[in-house]
Structure formats: structure tokens, C-alpha cells
Design a protein around this motif. Structure first.
Motif, PDB file in Angstrom:
ATOM      1  N   SER A  15       0.968  -1.267  -0.025  1.00 45.69           N
ATOM      2  CA  SER A  15       0.143   0.044   0.001  1.00 45.69           C
ATOM      3  C   SER A  15       1.022   1.308   0.044  1.00 45.69           C
ATOM      4  N   ALA A  16       0.226   2.425  -0.446  1.00 41.73           N
ATOM      5  CA  ALA A  16       1.152   3.654  -0.443  1.00 41.73           C
ATOM      6  C   ALA A  16       1.337   4.005   0.908  1.00 41.73           C
ATOM      7  N   GLU A  17       0.678   3.706   1.815  1.00 35.42           N
ATOM      8  CA  GLU A  17       1.018   4.119   3.417  1.00 35.42           C
ATOM      9  C   GLU A  17       2.138   3.255   3.699  1.00 35.42           C
ATOM     10  N   ALA A  18       2.132   1.972   3.565  1.00 38.35           N
ATOM     11  CA  ALA A  18       3.164   0.898   3.951  1.00 38.35           C
ATOM     12  C   ALA A  18       4.603   1.403   3.532  1.00 38.35           C
ATOM     13  N   ARG A  20       5.400   4.435   2.506  1.00 36.78           N
ATOM     14  CA  ARG A  20       5.753   5.883   3.165  1.00 36.78           C
ATOM     15  C   ARG A  20       6.376   5.363   4.365  1.00 36.78           C
ATOM     16  N   GLU A  21       5.928   4.581   5.087  1.00 37.21           N
ATOM     17  CA  GLU A  21       6.327   4.104   6.346  1.00 37.21           C
ATOM     18  C   GLU A  21       7.680   3.690   6.432  1.00 37.21           C
ATOM     19  N   HIS A  53      10.804   9.264  -2.704  1.00 34.35           N
ATOM     20  CA  HIS A  53       9.880  10.385  -2.710  1.00 34.35           C
ATOM     21  C   HIS A  53       9.353  10.838  -4.205  1.00 34.35           C
ATOM     22  N   THR A  56       6.924   8.648  -6.171  1.00 35.77           N
ATOM     23  CA  THR A  56       5.154   8.790  -5.629  1.00 35.77           C
ATOM     24  C   THR A  56       5.067  10.116  -5.702  1.00 35.77           C
ATOM     25  N   ARG A 266       4.758   0.591  -6.746  1.00 35.13           N
ATOM     26  CA  ARG A 266       5.034   0.473  -5.172  1.00 35.13           C
ATOM     27  C   ARG A 266       5.676  -0.701  -4.747  1.00 35.13           C
TER      28      ARG A 266
END
Length: 274
Positions: A15-18, A20-21, A53, A56, A266
Motif C-alpha cells: 500500500s502507499a501508506e506502507a 511511506r512508512e 519520494h 511517488t 510501489r
């Protein structure tokens, strides 16, 4: 040697959130380690954070796919077959591709992405051209297909350009042929070194029209064995012929599935972070 550090993790959809983390955690590790970390790995990790960075931050849902292979593998012929018209220059005996060529499907602008990739040779695939690819289930809209210089080119600048772009793309399509499918350059420097990126990797055995059915089966099985040795378990080898069109529909369908899924970028970046 490939510019991407090796790894062997299985790559799930991310996922995009994973992502980023994970990138933030890597950035913090580099910051916390500071001078205590070896300069080479620290610089590579920082470059991955920057790439995550930048990639995305680009607007649009494009999937960047690179056709990569050795001299004589038929990359440019395959590229033209997929595009449906003569875009890339084909050379039978010597490398003719010195800079990447991009083909873009769909109406969404890809200029910003191609500027980031630093690919200036660009072709928009018209709807009439797309009929030549056999009509997959799903759409190719959003596909950015790149024909790269040969990674074994005798010209050093060509090899460097191929590796520069390979460091940035979302999906690798390794194009090989019955004569060179076992070459160490392909397996040791690229496939094995990128074995942690198996979820964003396809392997194409081109020029199968030159083989008898039994020879084709033998080559496909042997190439699969070599890929397993490289760390790509359960790899699918797609036998194709850019000349006759055999196997092209299956390849186009795999590309359509990847574009529709919109996970390749991703997944590739997450594998880089790992």
C-alpha cells in the motif's frame, strides 16, 4: 553490476501508506547512523529514500516497463511488435539502441514521468496501433514501455544508460533468446542481483520460431531451472516470437494485468527499501 543492491524477500502488493512508512524508517536509520554507517551503503539507502519520494510524487497512474536484454535478443523487434508500428531501430548483429525509446499508451500525460526518467525519444501509441497487440482483457492505457540499450553493449555509455534506467523502472522484462539465455551477464549481474524483485520481473524467451517444439520445451525448462538457481522460484518463462507474433498475446495480457493492478511501482520501490 546492477545498481540495485540484492535481496531475496518475497514482494507482496504494497500500500502507499506502507511504502511511506518503510521509506521513512529507512531515512531515520540513515540519519541515526550518520557517520557510524559505511559510506557506500548509507549513500545507497539515501538514494532509495530520494527515489521513493520522487517517484511517488509524480502525478498519474503510469506503469513503467523496461525491455532489457543482450545484443541480438530482439528487444527492439519485440518493442515494435508490441507498439504495432516501427518505432525502434532494429539491428541484427550490432547494438543500434544507444538511448531509451518510450511508447506511451493512453491519453494521460506522461511528460513529467518521462522527464524524470530522462527519456527524450517518445511515441504515443494510437488506438489503431493498439489493435496490433491482440486485444487483451483489460487495458494497456497507462503503460510506458521502454526499449533500452543492450546491457552487454561493447559501448560503455550504452551499458551505463541501460543500468541508469533500470534503477528507475517499475517492471523488468528480461528478453533473451535461445543462444544467450544462459549467459552469466544476464543471470549473475541482473536476475540474481535483483532476485528480491521477483514480483516485478518477467522473463521472455524470444525467437522461438527458430526452434522445433522439443527444442523450445527444452530451452524453456532449462531457463526456468537457471532462474530458480538465481532465486526466482516459480518463475514463468514466456516463449515468444517478435517475428511470427507467437506468444505476443500472452505477453500483452501479462502487461495489461500489471497496468490494471497499478501496484508495480510501489512493489518495486518497497523491494528497493528492503
Amino acid at each position: 553490476m546492477s545498481p540495485i543492491r540484492p535481496g531475496r524477500a518475497v514482494v507482496p502488493a504494497v500500500s502507499a501508506e506502507a511504502l511511506r512508512e518503510a521509506s521513512a524508517a529507512l531515512r531515520e536509520a540513515v540519519r541515526a547512523g550518520d557517520a557510524q554507517l559505511p559510506a557506500g551503503p548509507s549513500s545507497s539507502a539515501a538514494a532509495v529514500v530520494t527515489k521513493v519520494h520522487e517517484r511517488t510524487s509524480l502525478v498519474g497512474g503510469h506503469t513503467v516497463v523496461a525491455l532489457a536484454g543482450a545484443t541480438g535478443s530482439g528487444k527492439s523487434s519485440l518493442f515494435n511488435r508490441l507498439v504495432g508500428t516501427q518505432v525502434a531501430t532494429v539491428g541484427a548483429r550490432r547494438p543500434t539502441t544507444s538511448t531509451p525509446t518510450a511508447a506511451v499508451w493512453g491519453e494521460e500525460p506522461a511528460g513529467e514521468l518521462l522527464d524524470w526518467l530522462d527519456v527524450s525519444s517518445r511515441h504515443h501509441v494510437a488506438s489503431g496501433d493498439r489493435q496490433a497487440t491482440g486485444g487483451p482483457v483489460g487495458s494497456l492505457d497507462g503503460l510506458v514501455l521502454l526499449d533500452l540499450p543492450d546491457f552487454d553493449s561493447r559501448v560503455g555509455a550504452n551499458r551505463e544508460e541501460a543500468e541508469r534506467v533500470l534503477a528507475l523502472v517499475d517492471l523488468f522484462v528480461w528478453v533473451t533468446d535461445p543462444q544467450k539465455y544462459a549467459d552469466a551477464r544476464l543471470h549473475d549481474d541482473y536476475v540474481a542481483a535483483l532476485s528480491g524483485h521477483g514480483a516485478v520481473m518477467l522473463v521472455v524467451l524470444n525467437q522461438v520460431d527458430r526452434l522445433s517444439p522439443s527444442e523450445r520445451e527444452q530451452c524453456v525448462l532449462d531457463l526456468g531451472r537457471l532462474l530458480a538457481r538465481d532465486g526466482i522460484e516459480g518463475a514463468t518463462v514466456l516463449p515468444v516470437s517478435a517475428t511470427s507474433g507467437e506468444g505476443i498475446d500472452a505477453l500483452v495480457q501479462r502487461l495489461a494485468n500489471t497496468v490494471t493492478g497499478q501496484n508495480a511501482a510501489r512493489d518495486r520501490l518497497a523491494a528497493d527499501v528492503r
